[in-house]
Design a protein around this motif. Structure first.
Motif, short mmCIF file in Angstrom:
data_model
loop_
_atom_site.label_atom_id
_atom_site.label_comp_id
_atom_site.label_asym_id
_atom_site.label_seq_id
_atom_site.Cartn_x
_atom_site.Cartn_y
_atom_site.Cartn_z
N HIS A 161 0.84 -1.20 0.00
CA HIS A 161 0.00 0.00 0.00
C HIS A 161 0.87 1.26 0.00
CE1 HIS A 161 -2.39 3.18 2.09
NE2 HIS A 161 -3.31 2.78 1.24
N ALA A 162 1.93 1.25 0.82
CA ALA A 162 2.82 2.40 0.88
C ALA A 162 3.55 2.61 -0.44
CB ALA A 162 3.84 2.20 2.01
N PHE A 163 3.75 1.54 -1.20
CA PHE A 163 4.45 1.64 -2.48
C PHE A 163 3.58 2.32 -3.55
CE2 PHE A 163 5.44 -0.18 -6.68
CZ PHE A 163 6.78 0.14 -6.79
N VAL A 164 2.29 1.98 -3.58
CA VAL A 164 1.43 2.50 -4.65
C VAL A 164 0.79 3.84 -4.29
CG1 VAL A 164 0.92 0.16 -5.45
CG2 VAL A 164 -0.64 1.27 -3.84
N LEU A 165 0.67 4.15 -3.01
CA LEU A 165 -0.06 5.34 -2.59
C LEU A 165 0.49 6.64 -3.17
CD1 LEU A 165 -2.57 5.77 -0.84
CD2 LEU A 165 -1.04 6.41 1.06
N PRO A 166 1.80 6.87 -3.18
CA PRO A 166 2.32 8.14 -3.71
C PRO A 166 2.00 8.39 -5.18
CG PRO A 166 3.99 7.00 -2.41
CD PRO A 166 2.89 6.03 -2.65
N GLN A 167 1.57 7.36 -5.89
CA GLN A 167 1.31 7.50 -7.32
C GLN A 167 -0.14 7.91 -7.62
OE1 GLN A 167 2.89 3.92 -9.36
NE2 GLN A 167 3.87 3.43 -7.41
N LEU A 168 -0.93 8.15 -6.58
CA LEU A 168 -2.34 8.49 -6.75
C LEU A 168 -2.61 9.96 -6.47
CD1 LEU A 168 -3.93 5.41 -4.91
CD2 LEU A 168 -3.80 5.77 -7.38
N ASP A 169 -3.71 10.46 -7.05
CA ASP A 169 -4.14 11.82 -6.75
C ASP A 169 -4.84 11.81 -5.39
OD1 ASP A 169 -7.10 11.31 -7.04
OD2 ASP A 169 -6.49 10.87 -9.11
N PRO A 170 -5.07 12.97 -4.78
CA PRO A 170 -5.66 13.04 -3.43
C PRO A 170 -6.97 12.27 -3.27
CG PRO A 170 -4.76 15.17 -4.04
CD PRO A 170 -4.67 14.30 -5.26
N ASP A 171 -7.86 12.37 -4.25
CA ASP A 171 -9.15 11.67 -4.14
C ASP A 171 -8.95 10.15 -4.13
OD1 ASP A 171 -10.55 14.02 -4.02
OD2 ASP A 171 -10.96 14.09 -6.18
N SER A 172 -8.09 9.67 -5.00
CA SER A 172 -7.85 8.22 -5.07
C SER A 172 -7.14 7.72 -3.81
CB SER A 172 -7.01 7.89 -6.30
OG SER A 172 -7.71 8.20 -7.50
N LYS A 173 -6.29 8.57 -3.23
CA LYS A 173 -5.62 8.19 -1.99
C LYS A 173 -6.63 7.96 -0.87
CE LYS A 173 -1.09 10.36 -2.67
NZ LYS A 173 -0.14 11.38 -2.20
N ARG A 174 -7.63 8.82 -0.83
CA ARG A 174 -8.65 8.66 0.22
C ARG A 174 -9.46 7.38 0.00
NH1 ARG A 174 -8.89 14.37 -0.24
NH2 ARG A 174 -10.49 14.23 -1.88
N SER A 175 -9.67 7.01 -1.25
CA SER A 175 -10.43 5.80 -1.56
C SER A 175 -9.64 4.54 -1.23
CB SER A 175 -10.84 5.79 -3.03
OG SER A 175 -11.68 6.88 -3.34
N LEU A 211 -7.89 -2.59 -6.38
CA LEU A 211 -7.55 -1.74 -7.53
C LEU A 211 -8.50 -2.00 -8.68
CD1 LEU A 211 -3.62 -1.94 -7.59
CD2 LEU A 211 -5.08 -0.21 -6.54
N GLN A 212 -8.86 -3.26 -8.89
CA GLN A 212 -9.79 -3.61 -9.95
C GLN A 212 -11.17 -3.03 -9.68
OE1 GLN A 212 -11.50 -7.67 -10.15
NE2 GLN A 212 -10.56 -7.81 -12.18
N GLN A 213 -11.66 -3.18 -8.46
CA GLN A 213 -12.99 -2.71 -8.12
C GLN A 213 -13.11 -1.19 -8.15
OE1 GLN A 213 -13.87 -4.63 -4.36
NE2 GLN A 213 -14.65 -6.47 -5.38
N GLN A 214 -12.02 -0.51 -7.82
CA GLN A 214 -12.05 0.95 -7.84
C GLN A 214 -11.64 1.53 -9.20
OE1 GLN A 214 -10.57 3.24 -4.60
NE2 GLN A 214 -10.71 1.57 -3.14
N GLY A 215 -11.28 0.66 -10.13
CA GLY A 215 -10.94 1.13 -11.47
C GLY A 215 -9.68 1.96 -11.54
N LEU A 216 -8.71 1.66 -10.70
CA LEU A 216 -7.46 2.42 -10.68
C LEU A 216 -6.48 1.83 -11.69
CD1 LEU A 216 -7.13 2.89 -6.81
CD2 LEU A 216 -7.94 4.54 -8.50
N CYS A 217 -6.81 2.02 -12.94
CA CYS A 217 -6.00 1.44 -14.02
C CYS A 217 -4.59 2.04 -14.07
CB CYS A 217 -6.69 1.68 -15.36
SG CYS A 217 -8.34 0.97 -15.48
#
Length: 294
Positions: A161-175, A211-217
């Motif tokens: 989780h810590a590895f992928v989190l920095p690559q997301l925008d603020p809204d996606s991070k909260r999700s 990631l699949q369910q949230q559509g974080l392609c």
């Protein structure tokens, strides 16, 4: 001396991951022992997968009751599965074994307020004595060769989780919050199906499903990187991701409903503190998986 695993901090991700992977196999439950449990018939004479799952749910209730961290629960489950895979026990001894694993995990996780053995027995409404628990604790530690602090799926899940989190925008991070992922892991721990799956594979399966369910392609490449560095085959990841999805669906359909606030207020006003503790434990239930933040 209780064996501990290194928990590197403030070091590169690859170094942390390698430290966990190097020890993962050494702390896995014995497959031959798990297969014996899996094939056992429900006759009340042998340990079964269903009894194991019931005991894990009791440990989860205790974790919630005492306000212990997720690390304590995951470690307790790891200790329980490892012990059951090397020792044939009668069902009547399972509650003592489970409580000992919980007690060892709480002390190893350095919880701020670990109850005395006698208090733990009383609150869990068990029928054995503190002396029984002391003897069983020694047996558990000896059979596990005092190797307690195993790398659990929770360690991997937090690291991924810590590895992928920095690559997301603020809204996606909260999700993509870690609390939701940890709740999903707790549900998986309550299913015998995942006892034979490596912690790293289970953790990545949970993350891949989310990631699949949230559509974080946009994290597809990062997921492939994690899969490669964790030496996980694509087919295995797909299979575990589907198992996790099935488990969460079954979990959501069978979890108990919470008591109403009015009922809780009545309990608080009409019972002593000791009675309240026992009542709270009786109504304790599996955690709700948080909804995705909008």
């Amino acid at each position: 001396m209780i064996d501990t695993i290194p928990v590197p901090e403030d070091v590169p991700f690859a170094v942390q991951l390698k430290a966990l992977l190097d020890q993962e196999t050494r702390y896995q439950p014995k497959l031959c022992g798990l297969r014996i449990i899996e094939s056992a018939q429900e006759n009340g004479l042998r340990m079964t997968a269903r009894l194991r799952d019931f005991e894990v749910k009791d440990l989860l209730s205790l974790t919630r009751f005492f306000g212990f961290c997720a690390d304590t629960f995951s470690l307790a489950v790891s200790l329980l599965d490892r012990f059951l895979s090397v020792m044939k026990i009668q069902p009547k001894h399972l509650s003592c074994v489970g409580l000992c694993c919980f007690y060892i995990a709480a002390k190893s996780s350095e919880e701020e307020s670990v109850p005395a053995a006698a208090d733990l027995i009383r609150i869990s409404q068990s029928r054995f004595t503190a002396s029984d628990m002391t003897r069983m604790e020694k047996i558990v530690l000896e059979k596990l060769r005092w190797k307690v602090r195993a790398p659990t799926a929770l360690h991997f899940l937090r690291l991924y989780h810590a590895f992928v989190l920095p690559q997301l925008d603020p809204d996606s991070k909260r999700s993509l919050n870690i609390e939701r992922l940890e709740a999903q892991l707790k549900a998986c721990h309550s299913s015998f199906t995942f006892t034979k799956i490596k912690p790293s594979l289970l953790a990545l399966g949970i993350l891949a499903l989310e990631l699949q369910q949230q559509g974080l392609c946009e994290l597809s490449e990062s997921l492939e990187t994690l899969q490669l560095q964790s030496q996980i085959k694509s087919g295995d990841l797909v299979c575990v991701r589907e198992l996790v999805g099935k488990c969460l669906m079954e979990y959501s359909s069978t979890k108990c409903s919470r008591p109403s606030s009015r009922k809780l207020r009545w309990m608080i006003s009409g019972r002593t503190a000791r009675q309240l503790k026992r009542s709270c434990y009786k109504i304790a239930h599996l955690p709700t998986i948080p909804e995705v933040a909008s």
